[in-house]
Motif scaffolding. Structure first.
Motif, mmCIF file in Angstrom:
data_model
loop_
_atom_site.group_PDB
_atom_site.id
_atom_site.type_symbol
_atom_site.label_atom_id
_atom_site.label_comp_id
_atom_site.label_asym_id
_atom_site.label_seq_id
_atom_site.Cartn_x
_atom_site.Cartn_y
_atom_site.Cartn_z
ATOM 1 N N THR A 466 -1.148 59.052 55.737
ATOM 2 C CA THR A 466 -0.086 58.060 55.594
ATOM 3 C C THR A 466 1.168 58.429 56.377
ATOM 4 N N ILE A 467 1.596 59.673 56.198
ATOM 5 C CA ILE A 467 2.847 60.075 56.839
ATOM 6 C C ILE A 467 2.715 59.965 58.350
ATOM 7 N N LYS A 468 1.589 60.442 58.816
ATOM 8 C CA LYS A 468 1.365 60.415 60.259
ATOM 9 C C LYS A 468 1.423 58.980 60.772
ATOM 10 N N CYS A 469 0.777 58.108 60.059
ATOM 11 C CA CYS A 469 0.756 56.717 60.505
ATOM 12 C C CYS A 469 2.154 56.113 60.457
ATOM 13 N N ILE A 470 2.876 56.458 59.427
ATOM 14 C CA ILE A 470 4.225 55.905 59.329
ATOM 15 C C ILE A 470 5.056 56.364 60.505
ATOM 16 N N VAL A 471 4.965 57.654 60.799
ATOM 17 C CA VAL A 471 5.757 58.155 61.918
ATOM 18 C C VAL A 471 5.314 57.497 63.215
ATOM 19 N N THR A 472 4.025 57.337 63.366
ATOM 20 C CA THR A 472 3.547 56.667 64.568
ATOM 21 C C THR A 472 4.114 55.264 64.653
ATOM 22 N N MET A 473 4.086 54.593 63.528
ATOM 23 C CA MET A 473 4.640 53.239 63.511
ATOM 24 C C MET A 473 6.113 53.259 63.890
ATOM 25 N N LEU A 474 6.784 54.269 63.388
ATOM 26 C CA LEU A 474 8.224 54.335 63.641
ATOM 27 C C LEU A 474 8.524 54.582 65.102
ATOM 28 N N THR A 475 7.763 55.483 65.687
ATOM 29 C CA THR A 475 8.176 55.961 66.992
ATOM 30 C C THR A 475 7.433 55.314 68.136
ATOM 31 N N ASP A 476 6.277 54.803 67.878
ATOM 32 C CA ASP A 476 5.515 54.257 68.985
ATOM 33 C C ASP A 476 5.952 52.850 69.327
ATOM 34 N N GLY A 477 5.233 52.306 70.278
ATOM 35 C CA GLY A 477 5.563 50.948 70.673
ATOM 36 C C GLY A 477 6.709 50.902 71.650
ATOM 37 N N THR A 478 7.061 52.067 72.202
ATOM 38 C CA THR A 478 8.124 52.083 73.188
ATOM 39 C C THR A 478 7.561 51.847 74.578
ATOM 40 N N GLY A 479 6.329 51.506 74.614
ATOM 41 C CA GLY A 479 5.731 51.192 75.898
ATOM 42 C C GLY A 479 4.991 52.361 76.492
ATOM 43 N N GLY A 480 5.254 53.543 75.979
ATOM 44 C CA GLY A 480 4.624 54.713 76.563
ATOM 45 C C GLY A 480 3.231 54.967 76.011
ATOM 46 N N ASN A 481 2.829 54.150 75.105
ATOM 47 C CA ASN A 481 1.564 54.423 74.452
ATOM 48 C C ASN A 481 0.489 53.469 74.953
ATOM 49 N N PRO A 482 -0.416 53.974 75.755
ATOM 50 C CA PRO A 482 -1.373 53.067 76.362
ATOM 51 C C PRO A 482 -2.579 52.760 75.498
ATOM 52 N N ASN A 483 -2.745 53.456 74.390
ATOM 53 C CA ASN A 483 -4.013 53.224 73.704
ATOM 54 C C ASN A 483 -3.991 52.062 72.736
ATOM 55 N N GLY A 484 -3.453 51.001 73.170
ATOM 56 C CA GLY A 484 -3.774 49.710 72.573
ATOM 57 C C GLY A 484 -3.276 49.433 71.176
ATOM 58 N N THR A 485 -2.612 50.376 70.564
ATOM 59 C CA THR A 485 -2.129 50.092 69.231
ATOM 60 C C THR A 485 -0.744 49.456 69.296
ATOM 61 N N GLY A 486 -0.396 49.041 70.456
ATOM 62 C CA GLY A 486 0.954 48.536 70.681
ATOM 63 C C GLY A 486 1.391 47.480 69.689
ATOM 64 N N ASN A 487 0.564 46.472 69.518
ATOM 65 C CA ASN A 487 1.041 45.383 68.687
ATOM 66 C C ASN A 487 1.103 45.784 67.221
ATOM 67 N N ALA A 488 0.289 46.761 66.876
ATOM 68 C CA ALA A 488 0.293 47.148 65.468
ATOM 69 C C ALA A 488 1.458 48.077 65.155
ATOM 70 N N SER A 489 1.952 48.744 66.162
ATOM 71 C CA SER A 489 2.889 49.804 65.834
ATOM 72 C C SER A 489 4.321 49.506 66.274
ATOM 73 N N ASP A 490 4.507 48.471 67.026
ATOM 74 C CA ASP A 490 5.862 48.315 67.542
ATOM 75 C C ASP A 490 6.795 47.724 66.505
#
Lengths: 882, 110
Positions: A466-490
């Motif tokens: 959970t924590i990991k996912c939350i942090v990913t959600m928080l920090t990702d989506g800045t465009g630097g993440n190419p593995n397709g989770t963009g819409n879920a995490s931004d």
């Protein structure tokens, strides 16, 4: 029987009767009975009336009025029962079976029923009318007698009314008593068909006739109770009916009034009300459907206005609206008092209509609400797009107030569909965030949100990532993440960004965070328990904080979140080959706003290290020019220092870094030491310690027929470099040269084998492998064989081992200090429960290092020990493994 | 790599010579960039500052950023402290300040 009654009633005056009088009474009674009989049986023939009148007069002379009319009514009833009712019901006898099974009614059957119903109603109302006439004859007879005897009396009207109502009552009770079970069904069905027909015609014409004021008056005569109604329809213009529609409404009106005539007032109303509701329900279902992208409430309301209200208006005005007028006087709806501009007719009519409108709208709201609640899960899944549906639901709920229904149904949907082992944590979190946003719209007070969110939080707490996912959600989506989770995490960062903007706006308005201190205070004031916070007073930005707060609420404390973020940030920064950290800085600034500056201190230092490294790096590069003249060592490698960049970290503030020792190829090693020498020159008493396994190397491998680009970890680069001097290596020798254990080397070299650069063969002589560099031609098939330079930019190795120790590893490391305590305790006490171990540790480990772990952390550590088979866990207590 | 053979036919004849010929500088040509990671450390004999007991590689309690912003300073007695710490100490002494570690008169090195 009648005689007996008469005898009893007139007991007192019997004494006074003479023999002649008795004779006369019995004679005229017999005459009266006969006249009654002939009057009732003779269809359309009222000639027996005068005969009857004579007998009535005579009987009345002896004060026998009640006897007269009672007998008359009784015979009317008998007659009606015999003729009217039976015949009436017989009409519907063929449809007994059809009406039960609703599905397979055909249109043929529909027409038949309509016909039969009309015919039956017509017949019975004819019968009815005739009987009424008969009754009137009697009333007349009674009246004339009265007029003769007491010319001044005026109680006649009441007598007539009384008799008529008595008659009505009698008729309806007769019909009701013999009511077949399928009749209401037939009625309902009839109205349904008619209404559908009506709505079809209206839907057809409402487009073209909408605002044309038509003057064809509704032909509402034949019912002169309401002469003013037809003109009113012209005034309001809402009735743009043409002939077919009018006829239809007239037909329906006729049926309804006939039904009323035989006393089926409530049944008729029931029937058309249920028909309207059915139609409305179908319409709502039809309009709402599974499309959440548009708001349907308004169109439903429009439709209510256009079809059912229109119909009711016509019907009520046709019927004169007498019954709804009667009822509307006592119950005043608050909404009924508002001025109705669209129906400026008489009060009773519009009040009846308003009543209907309220009923219909409530029903529509409720239907739509039920529909939307049932689909709430799907609606929330595509939340930002489904906002109109949410808005609809909100308005419906405002009207119906059935929030608890929503909560119950949604929670069960969540349990069933989301909170299952199959759903990924990311999805759950995403749904959670959407739920928060969506429900906030519906329920700004957050009460139901709390109820709905609790199961999700509860569930998420049980998940490890959970924590990991939350942090990913928080920090990702800045465009630097190419593995397709963009819409879920931004979403979350977006959320944070927006909030930042709002705060900036707020700053303009009320000088909010003009200075850092205030911003810090604001951040410090923020506490994670925003669920209880009053959202009414909160601005938009407050609400945004809420979302993050609710997410932090899943974990319980922000420290864990920050720690996880630090690990992820470290991983990210160490894998950067440029010093571009703008997005990280932005994220950090946002996080600082929410979590306070002090908790993000270490992360800030990490970012600062990157900035410093960039500066130092360019400083070192700048000294190359002068250095190459003075220094002799770097003569040959001086210019190649260009290719070396370094990230220099303050290791105390970074998460523990996993080190791995191996030998770099000589030239690279030379470069590194050169670099660190220069560093020491610049930053005097400081020196560098290389983390040789970290960093990133861009390689261009040149083969005879192609060039391949790679971005790899240093260890991979070091391996492939060994193959430049010697094209094939024995694994043992290579391991020795690399300074790596053989198994590690085998694992690492897999990277190149997978890429098709190196081939692995077994050594003929003994154990170990031979690794050979594959020259181009061997695998030209792989690249389509077009010869030229084929560029490949491959991602860093995906072996899943990060450069930074994960939070779990850190925890394990910290916990090992207490392992001895735990083992000692268990040796002494035999077995202990988790709580007890926790409390004992808290009690005894006060000195350095203080025991500051949570119960959960202890539990996970202990379960680690159990899986290592050092402890045993049974019935909630831990034992030492024997 | 200008001498690279242009077709496969030629390649087989001269692959090895060209390889060995290029061997000397191949590594640099094939390596576009090497981004390494290092950690810095103060070259002090001790781990922690004798005054604030914080790590040298960290920073003194008043600072937020380690490194350049919170440098170390050596006394003539070769004891190192955070600059801010020893300054505070020196300034708090009324008369001549002494090294907190060895009680010798405090002199900044050089």
């Amino acid at each position: 029987m009648a005689d007996a009654t008469a005898a009893v009633c007139n007991l007192a005056i019997l004494e006074a009767l003479s023999g002649d009088a008795v004779q006369e009474i019995s004679e005229s009674y017999v005459g009266f009975c006969a006249a009654t009989e002939s009057l009732l049986s003779g269809i359309g023939d009222l000639s027996a009336g005068s005969e009857m009148a004579r007998h009535v007069h005579r009987l009345c002379k002896y004060q026998l009025h009640s006897l007269v009319w009672e007998h008359f009514l009784t015979s009317l009833e008998e007659n009606f029962e015999r003729n009217g009712a039976v015949k009436f019901w017989q009409h519907f006898e063929p449809y007994r079976d059809i009406s039960i099974s609703e599905v397979d009614r055909s249109h043929v059957c529909d027409d038949q029923i309509q016909e039969v119903l009309c015919k039956a109603l017509e017949e019975i109302s004819l019968e009815n009318q005739y009987q009424k006439k008969c009754l009137l004859v009697l009333v007349d007879a009674l009246q004339t007698y009265k007029d003769q005897v007491l010319p001044a009396k005026c109680g006649a009207v009441t007598k007539k009314e009384f008799l008529l109502s008595k008659y009505q009552l009698m008729i309806s009770s007769v019909l009701m008593a013999s009511l077949p079970r399928h009749f209401p069904e037939i009625l309902r069905w009839y109205f349904k068909e008619r209404l559908e027909e009506l709505s079809a015609t209206m839907a057809g014409e409402s487009t073209d006739h909408f605002d044309s004021q038509e003057n064809d008056e509704m032909d509402v005569d034949g019912n002169n109770r309401m002469p003013s109604e037809s003109s009113r329809m012209d005034i309001d213009g809402g009735l743009h009916g043409d002939f077919s529609e009018n006829k239809l409404i007239k037909n329906i009106g006729k049926v309804v009034s006939d039904l009323r005539g035989i006393g089926f007032i409530s049944m008729a109303e029931d029937a058309y009300a249920s028909a309207i509701f059915l139609l409305l329900k179908a319409k709502v279902n039809d309009l709402a459907g599974d499309d959440f992208r548009s708001s349907v409430l308004d169109s439903i309301k429009e439709w209510i206005q256009a079809v059912p209200l229109h119909f009711l208006h016509a019907l009520l005005s046709f019927l004169g609206d007498s019954f709804s007028y009667e009822r509307s006087s006592d119950i005043k709806s608050p909404l009924a008092s508002r001025p109705l501009s669209c129906y400026p007719g008489s009060d009773n009519l519009s009040e009846g209509l308003v009543r209907w409108q309220l009923r219909l709208e409530y029903f529509a709201y409720e239907t739509l609400q039920d529909l939307r609640i049932g689909k709430l899960f799907e609606i929330i899944v595509d939340y930002p797009e489904s906002t109109p549906a949410i808005e609809d639901l909100k308005r419906c709920l405002e009207y119906t107030g059935q929030h608890s229904k929503l909560v119950e149904s949604f929670i069960s949907a969540l349990r069933y569909r989301l909170l299952t082992a199959g759903a990924s944590t990311n999805d759950i979190l995403h749904q959670y965030v959407s739920t928060i946003k969506a429900l906030r719209t519906i329920d700004p007070a957050g009460i139901f949100l709390e109820a709905v969110g609790e199961p999700i939080r509860e569930y998420l707490r049980g998940r490890k990532d959970t924590i990991k996912c939350i942090v990913t959600m928080l920090t990702d989506g800045t465009g630097g993440n190419p593995n397709g989770t963009g819409n879920a995490s931004d979403s979350l960062l977006e959320e944070l960004n927006r909030e930042e903007e709002n705060q900036e706006n707020g700053a303009v308005e009320d000088n909010f965070n003009t200075d850092d201190k205030q911003a810090w205070i604001a951040a410090a004031c923020w506490e994670p328990d925003p669920v209880e916070a009053d959202p009414l007073k909160g601005s938009r930005s407050h609400r945004k904080v809420d979302i993050l707060g609710m997410i932090v609420g899943i974990i319980g404390s922000k420290d864990q979140l920050v720690n996880e973020y630090r690990v992820m940030l470290a991983e990210k920064l160490l894998n950067k080959s440029d010093y571009d950290i703008d997005s990280e800085i932005r994220t950090l600034e946002l996080l600082k706003i929410h979590f306070g500056e002090s908790s993000m201190q270490k992360c800030e230092i990490m970012l600062n290290d990157l900035i410093d490294s960039k500066r130092t790096n360019s400083n070192i590069k700048a000294t190359i020019g002068q250095a190459s003249q003075t220094s002799t060592v770097s003569e040959d490698s001086g210019n190649s220092l260009d290719i070396l960049d370094a990230t220099i970290i303050s290791s105390n503030f970074w998460p523990p870094i996993q080190e791995e020792v191996f030998n770099l190829p000589g030239p690279v090693d030379q470069l590194l030491s050169d670099y660190s020498r220069r560093y020491t020159e610049i930053k005097t008493p400081r020196k560098l310690q290389w983390k040789k396994n970290l960093g990133i190397v861009k390689l261009e491998l040149q083969f005879e027929d192609r060039e391949v680009h790679f971005m790899v970890a240093p260890v991979h680069a070091a391996i492939i470099m060994q193959f430049q001097e010697q094209k094939s290596w024995n694994s043992k020798k290579l391991a020795a040269v690399m300074g790596l254990p053989i198994d590690v080397l085998n694992r690492k070299i897999n990277f190149w084998i997978i890429k098709g650069i190196i081939a692995e063969t077994m050594d003929q002589e003994g154990e170990g492998h031979i690794y050979t560099l594959l020259e181009g031609s061997g695998d030209s098939t792989k690249n389509g064989g077009d010869g030229g330079s084929c560029e490949e930019l491959l991602a860093v190795d995906d072996e899943g081992e990060g450069s930074v120790a994960s939070v779990e590893d850190q925890l394990r490391k910290e916990m090992t200090i207490y392992e001895k305590f735990i083992m000692g305790m268990l040796t002494n006490f035999g077995s202990m429960a988790l709580d007890r171990i926790h409390n004992t540790l808290k009690m005894f480990c006060v000195a350095d290092p203080t025991y500051d772990k949570s119960l959960q952390q202890l539990q996970s550590f202990l379960s680690g020990l159990v899986s290592e088979e050092r402890l045993d866990f049974k019935d909630g207590v831990y034992y030492l493994k024997k | 790599m200008g001498t690279r053979p242009l077709s496969d036919g030629i390649f087989f004849t001269c692959a090895l010579p060209s390889y060995t010929m290029l061997k000397e500088d191949e590594i640099y040509r094939s390596m576009i960039s090497w981004h390494a990671v290092a950690s810095w450390t103060w070259d002090a004999q001790d781990e922690t500052c004798g005054i604030c007991r914080m790590a040298f590689d960290g920073c003194c309690p008043d600072c937020k950023l380690p490194g350049d912003d919170c440098p170390l300073i050596w006394g003539s007695c070769n004891h190192a402290f955070h600059l801010h710490c020893i300054l505070k100490w020196v300034n708090s002494q009324t008369s001549q300040a002494h090294c907190p570690m060895c009680r010798r008169e405090w002199q900044f090195k050089e």
